[in-house]
Design an enzyme around this catalytic site. Structure first.
Site, PDB file in Angstrom:
ATOM      1  N   CYS A  25       0.815  -1.223   0.000  1.00  0.00           N
ATOM      2  CA  CYS A  25       0.000   0.000   0.000  1.00  0.00           C
ATOM      3  C   CYS A  25       0.847   1.270   0.000  1.00  0.00           C
ATOM      4  CB  CYS A  25      -0.946   0.006   1.187  1.00  0.00           C
ATOM      5  SG  CYS A  25      -2.196  -1.292   1.082  1.00  0.00           S
ATOM      6  N   HIS A  69     -12.136   8.852 -10.129  1.00  0.00           N
ATOM      7  CA  HIS A  69     -11.006   8.970 -11.048  1.00  0.00           C
ATOM      8  C   HIS A  69     -10.049  10.103 -10.645  1.00  0.00           C
ATOM      9  CE1 HIS A  69     -13.416   6.205 -13.401  1.00  0.00           C
ATOM     10  NE2 HIS A  69     -12.274   5.873 -13.989  1.00  0.00           N
ATOM     11  N   GLU A 108     -12.552  -1.404  -0.390  1.00  0.00           N
ATOM     12  CA  GLU A 108     -11.525  -1.257  -1.422  1.00  0.00           C
ATOM     13  C   GLU A 108     -11.477  -2.470  -2.335  1.00  0.00           C
ATOM     14  OE1 GLU A 108      -8.146   1.409   0.855  1.00  0.00           O
ATOM     15  OE2 GLU A 108      -7.819  -0.727   0.633  1.00  0.00           O
TER      16      GLU A 108
END
EC number: 4.-.-.-
Length: 118
Positions: A25, A69, A108
């Site tokens: 991550c 986005h 996620e």
């Protein structure tokens, strides 16, 4: 207690720069996020709703305009943009608009969820 939920989707990138460089991550990466807002109340309104689902359109606009986005570290200006943090931030955003807000969940991946529920 009556409870309703509505689900929203968006795609975005983030990076947890404070983690050790070997942590996956810590690298720039993206997710197809799912946000679920939950609203609850003891009594229904005059139309028989906890809240009309159409009233949640501002949340969809916020997610689409500010998060979809985009690179979330840049959007929020810090490096700890975790699902847990987003759940609380979105809870606070929703609670300021709809008093019936009782929880927000953020995913996620299909197997991971973070929830904020005071």
């Amino acid at each position: 207690m009556f409870r309703i939920t509505k689900e929203f989707h968006f795609s975005a990138s983030h990076q947890l720069c404070h983690l050790h460089q070997d942590h996956p991550c810590a690298r720039l990466h993206g997710h197809n996020y799912i946000v679920v807002v939950e609203l609850a109340c003891d009594t229904l309104d005059e139309d028989g709703f906890v809240l009309d689902y159409n009233a949640l359109a501002p949340l969809k606009r916020y997610i689409d305009d500010e998060m979809d986005h985009r690179h979330l570290n840049e959007v929020f200006g810090h490096d700890k943009v975790t699902s847990e943090w987003m759940a609380q931030m979105l809870y606070d955003w929703c609670k300021a608009r709809w008093d019936q807000t009782s929880a927000v969940k953020v995913s996620e991946t299909p197997k991971t969820w973070a929830e904020y529920r005071p």
